[in-house]
Design a protein around this motif. Structure first.
Motif, PDB file in Angstrom:
ATOM      1  N   THR A 101      18.559   5.108  -3.410  1.00  0.00           N
ATOM      2  CA  THR A 101      17.602   6.282  -2.977  1.00  0.00           C
ATOM      3  C   THR A 101      16.524   5.331  -2.518  1.00  0.00           C
ATOM      4  N   GLY A 102      16.550   5.281  -0.866  1.00  0.00           N
ATOM      5  CA  GLY A 102      15.287   4.615  -0.213  1.00  0.00           C
ATOM      6  C   GLY A 102      14.555   5.585   0.056  1.00  0.00           C
ATOM      7  N   LEU A 103      13.095   5.156   0.167  1.00  0.00           N
ATOM      8  CA  LEU A 103      11.986   6.009   0.683  1.00  0.00           C
ATOM      9  C   LEU A 103      11.099   5.360   1.730  1.00  0.00           C
ATOM     10  N   ARG A 104      11.276   5.908   2.796  1.00  0.00           N
ATOM     11  CA  ARG A 104      10.347   5.536   3.822  1.00  0.00           C
ATOM     12  C   ARG A 104       8.913   5.846   3.826  1.00  0.00           C
ATOM     13  N   PHE A 105       8.127   5.023   3.439  1.00  0.00           N
ATOM     14  CA  PHE A 105       6.683   5.352   2.901  1.00  0.00           C
ATOM     15  C   PHE A 105       5.855   5.494   4.510  1.00  0.00           C
ATOM     16  N   PHE A 106       4.798   6.359   4.401  1.00  0.00           N
ATOM     17  CA  PHE A 106       3.940   6.736   5.514  1.00  0.00           C
ATOM     18  C   PHE A 106       2.484   6.358   5.082  1.00  0.00           C
ATOM     19  N   THR A 107       1.901   5.392   5.591  1.00  0.00           N
ATOM     20  CA  THR A 107       0.533   5.108   5.544  1.00  0.00           C
ATOM     21  C   THR A 107      -0.078   5.544   4.176  1.00  0.00           C
ATOM     22  N   VAL A 108      -0.079   4.814   3.299  1.00  0.00           N
ATOM     23  CA  VAL A 108      -0.167   5.066   1.663  1.00  0.00           C
ATOM     24  C   VAL A 108      -1.599   4.427   1.677  1.00  0.00           C
ATOM     25  N   TYR A 109      -2.781   5.457   1.060  1.00  0.00           N
ATOM     26  CA  TYR A 109      -4.002   4.965   0.953  1.00  0.00           C
ATOM     27  C   TYR A 109      -4.492   5.597  -0.136  1.00  0.00           C
ATOM     28  N   GLY A 110      -5.727   5.036  -0.842  1.00  0.00           N
ATOM     29  CA  GLY A 110      -6.289   5.476  -2.207  1.00  0.00           C
ATOM     30  C   GLY A 110      -6.913   4.537  -2.834  1.00  0.00           C
ATOM     31  N   PRO A 111      -7.608   4.700  -4.112  1.00  0.00           N
ATOM     32  CA  PRO A 111      -8.160   3.625  -4.781  1.00  0.00           C
ATOM     33  C   PRO A 111      -7.156   2.444  -5.025  1.00  0.00           C
ATOM     34  N   TRP A 112      -7.469   1.196  -5.288  1.00  0.00           N
ATOM     35  CA  TRP A 112      -6.877   0.124  -5.402  1.00  0.00           C
ATOM     36  C   TRP A 112      -5.861   0.019  -4.157  1.00  0.00           C
ATOM     37  N   GLY A 113      -6.238   0.425  -3.195  1.00  0.00           N
ATOM     38  CA  GLY A 113      -5.451   0.199  -2.051  1.00  0.00           C
ATOM     39  C   GLY A 113      -5.391  -1.240  -1.538  1.00  0.00           C
ATOM     40  N   ARG A 114      -4.600  -1.516  -0.783  1.00  0.00           N
ATOM     41  CA  ARG A 114      -4.734  -2.896   0.011  1.00  0.00           C
ATOM     42  C   ARG A 114      -5.618  -3.285   0.878  1.00  0.00           C
ATOM     43  N   PRO A 115      -6.249  -4.316   0.868  1.00  0.00           N
ATOM     44  CA  PRO A 115      -7.488  -4.932   1.664  1.00  0.00           C
ATOM     45  C   PRO A 115      -6.910  -5.021   3.004  1.00  0.00           C
ATOM     46  N   ASP A 116      -5.793  -4.963   3.466  1.00  0.00           N
ATOM     47  CA  ASP A 116      -5.092  -5.349   5.058  1.00  0.00           C
ATOM     48  C   ASP A 116      -5.123  -4.021   5.639  1.00  0.00           C
ATOM     49  N   MET A 117      -5.175  -2.825   4.755  1.00  0.00           N
ATOM     50  CA  MET A 117      -4.913  -1.544   5.518  1.00  0.00           C
ATOM     51  C   MET A 117      -6.367  -0.950   6.096  1.00  0.00           C
ATOM     52  N   ALA A 118      -6.133  -0.103   7.074  1.00  0.00           N
ATOM     53  CA  ALA A 118      -7.105   0.392   7.848  1.00  0.00           C
ATOM     54  C   ALA A 118      -8.144   0.984   6.839  1.00  0.00           C
ATOM     55  N   MET A 119      -7.875   1.804   5.836  1.00  0.00           N
ATOM     56  CA  MET A 119      -8.864   2.442   5.097  1.00  0.00           C
ATOM     57  C   MET A 119      -9.919   1.458   4.385  1.00  0.00           C
ATOM     58  N   PHE A 120      -9.332   0.491   4.194  1.00  0.00           N
ATOM     59  CA  PHE A 120     -10.200  -0.792   3.427  1.00  0.00           C
ATOM     60  C   PHE A 120     -11.089  -1.424   4.483  1.00  0.00           C
ATOM     61  N   LEU A 121     -10.268  -1.678   5.456  1.00  0.00           N
ATOM     62  CA  LEU A 121     -11.007  -2.594   6.323  1.00  0.00           C
ATOM     63  C   LEU A 121     -12.247  -1.938   7.199  1.00  0.00           C
ATOM     64  N   PHE A 122     -12.036  -0.374   7.381  1.00  0.00           N
ATOM     65  CA  PHE A 122     -13.135   0.404   7.952  1.00  0.00           C
ATOM     66  C   PHE A 122     -14.077   0.420   6.971  1.00  0.00           C
ATOM     67  N   THR A 123     -13.949   0.708   5.742  1.00  0.00           N
ATOM     68  CA  THR A 123     -15.002   0.988   4.643  1.00  0.00           C
ATOM     69  C   THR A 123     -15.777  -0.190   4.434  1.00  0.00           C
ATOM     70  N   ASP A 124     -15.018  -1.232   4.452  1.00  0.00           N
ATOM     71  CA  ASP A 124     -15.740  -2.784   4.009  1.00  0.00           C
ATOM     72  C   ASP A 124     -16.669  -3.105   5.275  1.00  0.00           C
ATOM     73  N   ALA A 125     -16.389  -2.984   6.524  1.00  0.00           N
ATOM     74  CA  ALA A 125     -16.858  -3.407   7.751  1.00  0.00           C
ATOM     75  C   ALA A 125     -18.224  -2.484   7.907  1.00  0.00           C
ATOM     76  N   ILE A 126     -18.002  -0.985   7.821  1.00  0.00           N
ATOM     77  CA  ILE A 126     -19.035  -0.114   7.947  1.00  0.00           C
ATOM     78  C   ILE A 126     -20.152  -0.306   6.860  1.00  0.00           C
ATOM     79  N   ILE A 127     -19.956  -0.745   5.563  1.00  0.00           N
ATOM     80  CA  ILE A 127     -20.903  -0.937   4.640  1.00  0.00           C
ATOM     81  C   ILE A 127     -21.692  -2.341   4.955  1.00  0.00           C
ATOM     82  N   LYS A 128     -21.010  -3.090   5.427  1.00  0.00           N
ATOM     83  CA  LYS A 128     -21.547  -4.339   5.954  1.00  0.00           C
ATOM     84  C   LYS A 128     -22.161  -4.322   7.554  1.00  0.00           C
ATOM     85  N   ASP A 129     -22.219  -3.270   8.115  1.00  0.00           N
ATOM     86  CA  ASP A 129     -22.915  -3.257   9.346  1.00  0.00           C
ATOM     87  C   ASP A 129     -22.078  -3.960  10.293  1.00  0.00           C
ATOM     88  N   LYS A 130     -20.834  -4.100  10.080  1.00  0.00           N
ATOM     89  CA  LYS A 130     -20.042  -4.818  11.132  1.00  0.00           C
ATOM     90  C   LYS A 130     -19.216  -3.965  12.035  1.00  0.00           C
TER      91      LYS A 130
END
Length: 341
Positions: free
Chosen positions: A191-220
């Motif tokens: 059974t193959g599963l085509r995942f669509f843009t998974v996000y949430g706590p413990w998420g990957r640092p290369d994903m948009a959710m993480f990158l945006f949050t980190d940059a906004i907090i750091k005024d970047k």
């Protein structure tokens, strides 16, 4: 059941391992803990499963969990043709959930070899072990990236996906074809599963959710590609894991009796969210406006994704429940706590 979860130090694999353990299954976790992103985050996930981080980094060493009596972890490459069969022979798994892969669309432009090693050679080894050691069911990760430049929305597994636009997507399409071949030749239920843009706590640092949050907090400034004209079927991690575990828990006998060995599903939120609305939700939770660096679309990126999940709803009663408002809040709360922001 005894279940092998590969990629168990990864974002999705960590959650799947925890939920399967909570359901009473025995789980062996496997991961190579590569340095594609922060190893410390991967080790912290394993700590949540009771694995000592100092022991976890030793290759081919099995670590027993200090908090889950039915969980153990081994650091291993799935492309290791000697060690992987030894593990299968020793543990006698009922089910394999293969979530190990070299992830990331953009990184596949820089380091294509790692995608071939993990996603092609490694996946072949998984298939061969499933064949040799009588695995009852292989559940494996594919990706929405296989849809490439598909214009028809929402994306359906019935759509033609012969035009991937990144090597990552090409390897995932290859996985589906390889699984189909093994299901056909050797009657292995896959059974193959085509995942669509998974996000949430413990998420990957290369994903948009993480990158945006980190940059906004750091005024970047945040990098907003295609000048913000992007849409994604953002899917909260709990909804993804629910779908995976529903598939793992459902008996496979009926499919086997019907010679229905190969299955492929979309797994997403069944909704498409504008990127700029997603960013706005992060700003609301951080109580802070972002500085946007508007840029052209990146090579390998697609403008819009949206999953048709009707088949998963019909076959498994799948029901994604987490709104983007709740999901973003859960992530931000975790991020601030974990990084002490």
């Amino acid at each position: 059941m005894k279940i092998l979860v590969t990629g168990s130090a990864g974002f999705i694999g960590f959650y799947v391992s925890k939920v399967l353990l909570d359901k009473g299954h025995k789980v062996i976790g496997l991961d190579n803990i590569n340095d594609y992103y922060d190893i410390s985050l991967k080790l912290s996930r394993l700590e949540q499963l009771g694995i000592d981080r100092k022991k976890a980094v030793v290759f081919n060493n099995t670590c027993v969990s200090e908090s889950y009596q039915d969980f153990s972890f081994v650091r291993m490459n799935i492309e290791n043709r000697e060690r992987l069969p030894e593990l299968f022979q020793k543990e006698k798994f009922d089910i394999v959930c293969n979530l190990a892969a070299q992830a990331g669309v953009r990184y596949s432009l820089e380091n294509p070899e790692s995608y071939v090693d993990s996603n092609l050679v490694g996946f072949l080894n998984i298939l061969e072990c499933c064949r040799q050691y009588n695995i009852k069911h292989l559940v494996y990760a594919s990706s929405s990236s296989v849809y490439g430049l598909n214009k028809k929305i929402p994306f359906s597994t019935e759509d033609n996906v012969d035009h991937p636009i990144s090597l990552y997507a090409a390897t995932k399409k290859s996985n589906e074809l390889m699984a189909h071949t093994y299901s056909h030749l050797f009657k292995i239920p896959t059974t193959g599963l085509r995942f669509f843009t998974v996000y949430g706590p413990w998420g990957r640092p290369d994903m948009a959710m993480f990158l945006f949050t980190d940059a906004i907090i750091k005024d970047k400034p945040i990098k907003v590609f295609n000048y913000g004209k992007m849409e994604r079927d953002f899917t909260y991690i709990d909804d993804i894991v629910e779908g995976i575990t529903l598939i793992i828990d459902k008996p496979i006998q009926e499919r086997v009796q019907n010679n229905d060995f190969y299955k492929l599903y979309n797994i997403g939120n069944n909704n498409s969210v504008k990127l700029l609305d997603f960013i706005k939700e992060i700003e609301v939770n951080l109580k802070k406006k972002s500085k946007k660096d508007m840029l052209p679309i990146q090579p390998g990126d697609v403008e819009r994704t949206w999953a048709n999940v009707d088949a998963l709803i019909n076959d498994y009663n799948y029901s994604p429940k987490t709104s983007i408002q709740k999901g973003v809040k859960f992530f931000i709360d975790w991020f601030i706590e974990y990084y002490k922001q």
